[in-house]
Design a protein around this motif. Structure first.
Motif, PDB file in Angstrom:
ATOM      1  N   ALA A   1     -16.227  -3.302   1.938  1.00 50.91           N
ATOM      2  CA  ALA A   1     -13.658  -3.149   1.341  1.00 50.91           C
ATOM      3  C   ALA A   1     -14.234  -4.438   0.477  1.00 50.91           C
ATOM      4  O   ALA A   1     -13.682  -3.799  -1.222  1.00 50.91           O
ATOM      5  N   PHE A   2     -14.412  -5.399   0.706  1.00 46.62           N
ATOM      6  CA  PHE A   2     -14.443  -6.220  -0.682  1.00 46.62           C
ATOM      7  C   PHE A   2     -15.090  -6.250  -1.780  1.00 46.62           C
ATOM      8  O   PHE A   2     -15.044  -6.770  -3.216  1.00 46.62           O
ATOM      9  N   GLU A   3     -16.424  -5.306  -2.087  1.00 45.26           N
ATOM     10  CA  GLU A   3     -16.740  -5.186  -3.193  1.00 45.26           C
ATOM     11  C   GLU A   3     -16.613  -4.147  -4.156  1.00 45.26           C
ATOM     12  O   GLU A   3     -16.991  -3.624  -5.065  1.00 45.26           O
ATOM     13  N   ILE A   4     -15.515  -3.408  -3.229  1.00 44.24           N
ATOM     14  CA  ILE A   4     -14.590  -2.188  -4.065  1.00 44.24           C
ATOM     15  C   ILE A   4     -14.077  -2.914  -5.385  1.00 44.24           C
ATOM     16  O   ILE A   4     -14.157  -1.834  -6.833  1.00 44.24           O
ATOM     17  N   PRO A   5     -13.597  -3.596  -5.202  1.00 37.75           N
ATOM     18  CA  PRO A   5     -12.810  -3.986  -6.589  1.00 37.75           C
ATOM     19  C   PRO A   5     -14.041  -4.351  -7.961  1.00 37.75           C
ATOM     20  O   PRO A   5     -13.143  -3.303  -8.702  1.00 37.75           O
TER      21      PRO A   5
ATOM     22  N   ALA B   1     -13.345   1.934 -14.297  1.00 31.44           N
ATOM     23  CA  ALA B   1     -12.591   2.128 -15.745  1.00 31.44           C
ATOM     24  C   ALA B   1     -12.734   1.002 -16.801  1.00 31.44           C
ATOM     25  O   ALA B   1     -12.235   2.276 -17.303  1.00 31.44           O
ATOM     26  N   GLN B   2     -13.644  -0.040 -16.452  1.00 30.99           N
ATOM     27  CA  GLN B   2     -13.943   0.077 -18.226  1.00 30.99           C
ATOM     28  C   GLN B   2     -14.791   0.718 -18.776  1.00 30.99           C
ATOM     29  O   GLN B   2     -14.901   1.167 -20.136  1.00 30.99           O
ATOM     30  N   SER B   3     -15.786   1.727 -18.047  1.00 32.93           N
ATOM     31  CA  SER B   3     -16.627   2.083 -18.462  1.00 32.93           C
ATOM     32  C   SER B   3     -15.744   3.854 -19.350  1.00 32.93           C
ATOM     33  O   SER B   3     -16.435   4.505 -20.347  1.00 32.93           O
TER      34      SER B   3
ATOM     35  N   THR C   1      -8.399  -7.986   3.346  1.00 35.92           N
ATOM     36  CA  THR C   1      -7.275  -6.312   2.996  1.00 35.92           C
ATOM     37  C   THR C   1      -6.943  -6.097   1.676  1.00 35.92           C
ATOM     38  O   THR C   1      -6.553  -5.957   0.928  1.00 35.92           O
ATOM     39  N   SER C   2      -6.051  -8.237   1.836  1.00 36.27           N
ATOM     40  CA  SER C   2      -4.709  -8.436   0.583  1.00 36.27           C
ATOM     41  C   SER C   2      -5.959  -8.733  -0.970  1.00 36.27           C
ATOM     42  O   SER C   2      -5.308  -8.619  -1.809  1.00 36.27           O
ATOM     43  N   ALA C   3      -6.888  -9.251  -0.754  1.00 38.32           N
ATOM     44  CA  ALA C   3      -7.587  -9.097  -1.875  1.00 38.32           C
ATOM     45  C   ALA C   3      -8.076  -7.782  -2.280  1.00 38.32           C
ATOM     46  O   ALA C   3      -8.123  -7.513  -4.279  1.00 38.32           O
ATOM     47  N   VAL C   4      -8.463  -6.774  -1.643  1.00 40.79           N
ATOM     48  CA  VAL C   4      -9.332  -4.900  -1.661  1.00 40.79           C
ATOM     49  C   VAL C   4      -7.905  -4.563  -2.808  1.00 40.79           C
ATOM     50  O   VAL C   4      -7.886  -4.424  -3.601  1.00 40.79           O
ATOM     51  N   ILE C   5      -6.813  -4.944  -2.133  1.00 42.61           N
ATOM     52  CA  ILE C   5      -5.577  -4.334  -2.232  1.00 42.61           C
ATOM     53  C   ILE C   5      -4.547  -4.256  -3.344  1.00 42.61           C
ATOM     54  O   ILE C   5      -4.699  -4.008  -4.696  1.00 42.61           O
ATOM     55  N   ASP C   6      -5.127  -5.643  -3.833  1.00 37.39           N
ATOM     56  CA  ASP C   6      -4.649  -6.472  -5.167  1.00 37.39           C
ATOM     57  C   ASP C   6      -5.153  -5.907  -6.489  1.00 37.39           C
ATOM     58  O   ASP C   6      -4.345  -5.709  -7.291  1.00 37.39           O
ATOM     59  N   GLY C   7      -6.829  -6.249  -5.585  1.00 38.79           N
ATOM     60  CA  GLY C   7      -7.497  -6.020  -7.264  1.00 38.79           C
ATOM     61  C   GLY C   7      -7.772  -4.329  -7.718  1.00 38.79           C
ATOM     62  O   GLY C   7      -7.414  -4.577  -8.507  1.00 38.79           O
ATOM     63  N   LEU C   8      -7.842  -3.459  -6.612  1.00 40.79           N
ATOM     64  CA  LEU C   8      -7.175  -2.419  -7.376  1.00 40.79           C
ATOM     65  C   LEU C   8      -6.195  -2.416  -7.746  1.00 40.79           C
ATOM     66  O   LEU C   8      -5.862  -1.099  -8.317  1.00 40.79           O
ATOM     67  N   MET C   9      -4.570  -2.566  -7.091  1.00 39.40           N
ATOM     68  CA  MET C   9      -3.330  -2.255  -8.167  1.00 39.40           C
ATOM     69  C   MET C   9      -3.468  -3.009  -9.452  1.00 39.40           C
ATOM     70  O   MET C   9      -3.847  -2.609 -10.390  1.00 39.40           O
ATOM     71  N   ARG C  10      -4.242  -5.046  -9.736  1.00 41.61           N
ATOM     72  CA  ARG C  10      -4.365  -4.523 -10.712  1.00 41.61           C
ATOM     73  C   ARG C  10      -5.271  -3.935 -11.702  1.00 41.61           C
ATOM     74  O   ARG C  10      -5.172  -3.832 -12.790  1.00 41.61           O
TER      75      ARG C  10
ATOM     76  N   VAL D   1      -6.081   3.023 -15.995  1.00 41.21           N
ATOM     77  CA  VAL D   1      -6.632   4.164 -15.261  1.00 41.21           C
ATOM     78  C   VAL D   1      -6.380   4.500 -13.671  1.00 41.21           C
ATOM     79  O   VAL D   1      -6.796   3.371 -12.661  1.00 41.21           O
ATOM     80  N   PRO D   2      -6.215   5.750 -13.340  1.00 45.29           N
ATOM     81  CA  PRO D   2      -4.940   5.164 -11.602  1.00 45.29           C
ATOM     82  C   PRO D   2      -6.284   5.457 -10.687  1.00 45.29           C
ATOM     83  O   PRO D   2      -7.741   5.264 -11.146  1.00 45.29           O
ATOM     84  N   VAL D   3      -5.933   4.594 -10.240  1.00 49.86           N
ATOM     85  CA  VAL D   3      -6.759   3.995  -8.317  1.00 49.86           C
ATOM     86  C   VAL D   3      -5.955   4.381  -7.186  1.00 49.86           C
ATOM     87  O   VAL D   3      -4.953   3.911  -7.159  1.00 49.86           O
ATOM     88  N   PHE D   4      -6.772   5.127  -6.511  1.00 55.08           N
ATOM     89  CA  PHE D   4      -6.226   5.455  -5.796  1.00 55.08           C
ATOM     90  C   PHE D   4      -6.934   4.422  -4.111  1.00 55.08           C
ATOM     91  O   PHE D   4      -8.409   4.810  -4.678  1.00 55.08           O
ATOM     92  N   SER D   5      -6.277   4.344  -3.177  1.00 53.64           N
ATOM     93  CA  SER D   5      -7.089   3.328  -2.063  1.00 53.64           C
ATOM     94  C   SER D   5      -6.604   3.848  -0.966  1.00 53.64           C
ATOM     95  O   SER D   5      -5.676   4.746  -0.102  1.00 53.64           O
ATOM     96  N   ALA D   6      -7.707   4.566  -0.117  1.00 51.17           N
ATOM     97  CA  ALA D   6      -8.283   4.915   1.394  1.00 51.17           C
ATOM     98  C   ALA D   6      -8.600   4.176   1.940  1.00 51.17           C
ATOM     99  O   ALA D   6      -9.812   4.022   2.717  1.00 51.17           O
ATOM    100  N   VAL D   7      -8.259   3.202   1.589  1.00 48.42           N
ATOM    101  CA  VAL D   7      -9.152   1.200   2.455  1.00 48.42           C
ATOM    102  C   VAL D   7      -8.181   0.974   3.727  1.00 48.42           C
ATOM    103  O   VAL D   7      -6.812   0.809   3.455  1.00 48.42           O
TER     104      VAL D   7
END
Length: 174
Positions: free
Chosen positions: A67-71, A78-80, A104-113, A120-126
């Motif tokens: 999970a840590f590698e997801i963001p 998103a940049q592509s 968990t905090s790092a992943v979810i905070d990263g996805l929101m950022r 680009v909308p980012v959704f979480s099923a983490v």
């Protein structure tokens, strides 16, 4: 958001169409850790998107170690400029040390950022269960739960893309 997402309820209230545009491209970034469970969500996502007009040929999946590698992967996708939305899938478990809360905090905070910075909308099923033990009852429960969450996140993705498409485009002056 503590309430479960209900796309049918949302569509009834604001009458958002559910069919995406024919060129909609969606990326799924999935952690390989607990692949037997996480894979249930990715298959459910692809199936739900297909039921709603986004064929599997318009959905790309990227597997990452954990999970840590997801963001970082989500940010590059998103940049592509190639994807209309990105869906993240992972399973962060309490392995008996305090580390899972930080991950968990790092992943979810990263996805929101990422979504706020890229538009680009980012959704979480983490998902992060409070308790997980690798016995038959938990394996069965979380395997089934990830199917449900995969379906729900795909529905949220489609509804969000439709609602964003209905908004006027705002140009910011520098």
């Amino acid at each position: 958001m503590n309430q479960p997402y209900s796309p049918a309820h949302t569509r009834r209230e604001v009458d958002i169409p559910t069919s995406p545009s024919s060129g909609t491209r969606i990326a799924i970034v999935a952690a390989s850790w607990h692949q037997d469970i996480v894979g249930q969500s990715t298959r459910a996502i692809v199936a739900e998107l297909a039921r709603n007009g986004v064929p599997a040929t318009q959905v790309d999946q990227f597997d990452v170690p954990g999970a840590f590698e997801i963001p970082l992967h989500a940010r590059r996708l998103a940049q592509s400029g190639r994807y209309d939305a990105i869906i993240a899938c992972g399973f962060i478990v309490n392995g008996g040390i305090y580390r899972h809360e930080f991950v968990t905090s790092a992943v979810i905070d990263g996805l929101m950022r990422i979504q706020l910075d890229s538009d680009v909308p980012v959704f979480s099923a983490v998902l992060t269960p409070r308790d997980f033990h690798e016995h038959d009852d938990h394996l069965r429960f979380f395997t089934d739960h990830f199917v449900k969450k995969g379906t729900e996140v795909a529905q949220a993705c489609l509804a969000t893309l439709q609602s964003l498409n209905a908004l006027p485009l705002v140009h910011h002056q520098q």
